[in-house]
Design a protein around this motif. Sequence first.
Motif, PDB file in Angstrom:
ATOM      1  N   VAL A  39       0.848  -1.198   0.000  1.00  0.00           N
ATOM      2  CA  VAL A  39       0.000   0.000   0.000  1.00  0.00           C
ATOM      3  C   VAL A  39       0.882   1.246   0.000  1.00  0.00           C
ATOM      4  O   VAL A  39       0.641   2.195  -0.761  1.00  0.00           O
ATOM      5  CB  VAL A  39      -0.971  -0.003   1.205  1.00  0.00           C
ATOM      6  CG1 VAL A  39      -1.817   1.264   1.229  1.00  0.00           C
ATOM      7  CG2 VAL A  39      -1.870  -1.237   1.177  1.00  0.00           C
ATOM      8  N   TRP A  89      -5.479  -5.497  -6.069  1.00  0.00           N
ATOM      9  CA  TRP A  89      -6.060  -5.546  -4.726  1.00  0.00           C
ATOM     10  C   TRP A  89      -7.454  -6.153  -4.741  1.00  0.00           C
ATOM     11  O   TRP A  89      -7.814  -6.926  -3.861  1.00  0.00           O
ATOM     12  CB  TRP A  89      -6.094  -4.150  -4.124  1.00  0.00           C
ATOM     13  CG  TRP A  89      -4.745  -3.593  -3.757  1.00  0.00           C
ATOM     14  CD1 TRP A  89      -3.579  -4.291  -3.623  1.00  0.00           C
ATOM     15  CD2 TRP A  89      -4.427  -2.230  -3.500  1.00  0.00           C
ATOM     16  NE1 TRP A  89      -2.561  -3.436  -3.275  1.00  0.00           N
ATOM     17  CE2 TRP A  89      -3.050  -2.160  -3.201  1.00  0.00           C
ATOM     18  CE3 TRP A  89      -5.171  -1.056  -3.490  1.00  0.00           C
ATOM     19  CZ2 TRP A  89      -2.408  -0.968  -2.878  1.00  0.00           C
ATOM     20  CZ3 TRP A  89      -4.535   0.136  -3.169  1.00  0.00           C
ATOM     21  CH2 TRP A  89      -3.173   0.181  -2.870  1.00  0.00           C
ATOM     22  N   ALA A  91      -7.888   0.848  -1.195  1.00  0.00           N
ATOM     23  CA  ALA A  91      -6.804   0.836  -0.200  1.00  0.00           C
ATOM     24  C   ALA A  91      -7.375   0.716   1.208  1.00  0.00           C
ATOM     25  O   ALA A  91      -6.811  -0.009   2.044  1.00  0.00           O
ATOM     26  CB  ALA A  91      -5.946   2.091  -0.329  1.00  0.00           C
ATOM     27  N   VAL A 121      -8.141  -2.847   1.736  1.00  0.00           N
ATOM     28  CA  VAL A 121      -6.910  -3.633   1.868  1.00  0.00           C
ATOM     29  C   VAL A 121      -6.316  -3.440   3.264  1.00  0.00           C
ATOM     30  O   VAL A 121      -5.878  -4.399   3.911  1.00  0.00           O
ATOM     31  CB  VAL A 121      -5.889  -3.232   0.774  1.00  0.00           C
ATOM     32  CG1 VAL A 121      -4.511  -3.797   1.060  1.00  0.00           C
ATOM     33  CG2 VAL A 121      -6.375  -3.685  -0.588  1.00  0.00           C
TER      34      VAL A 121
END
Length: 193
Positions: A66, A107, A170, A173
């Motif tokens: 990330v 992702w 993100a 994730v």
Amino acid sequence: MGFRLSKIYTRTGDTGETGLADGRRVAKDHPRVEAMGEVDTLNSHIGLLIAELQALADRHPGFGDVIAVLEPCQHRLFDLGGELAMPDYQALQVAEIERLEQAIDRWNEVLGPLENFILPGGSKLVAQAHICRSLARSAERRCQQLNAEEPVRKVGLAYINRMSDLLFVAARVIARHQNVSEVLWQAAPKQAE
């Protein structure tokens, strides 16, 4: 860029105007200045998110990916700010949008499909990623408002749009790497009529 600021305050903006790189003076609430400010705010919050991810990366090795995706974003957002400040300046490239899309796709393969709306929470890091996502949307709105008056390069508009998509994924994730459950939206109960 060879030009560097040697003096931070100039007093030229004390009357509510600021100078653009092309020499124009505009009001500090001009759509161009608003767009530059929103991009800067987003960039600052991404910096905070990266710093918080780095502080926990030893316990959550997945944060490294990330961080690696987000760090170049700060530079590209600075490029976008430069394009907004200097309308003839062109720095962003389509390849950068493709880089974001590849990260999103990679992702999403791990995350699987989203089956419900999620709320911005679950952990401080997840919430910070969602703050960044919402700031990306705000920056996009300001860029579109400017584009209605003065053209903004399509690659810049696409990039800021893709940033909000990237930050949404993100956040998911980050939740996964923290082993934090996503906060699922619960619709208000329907009232009997």
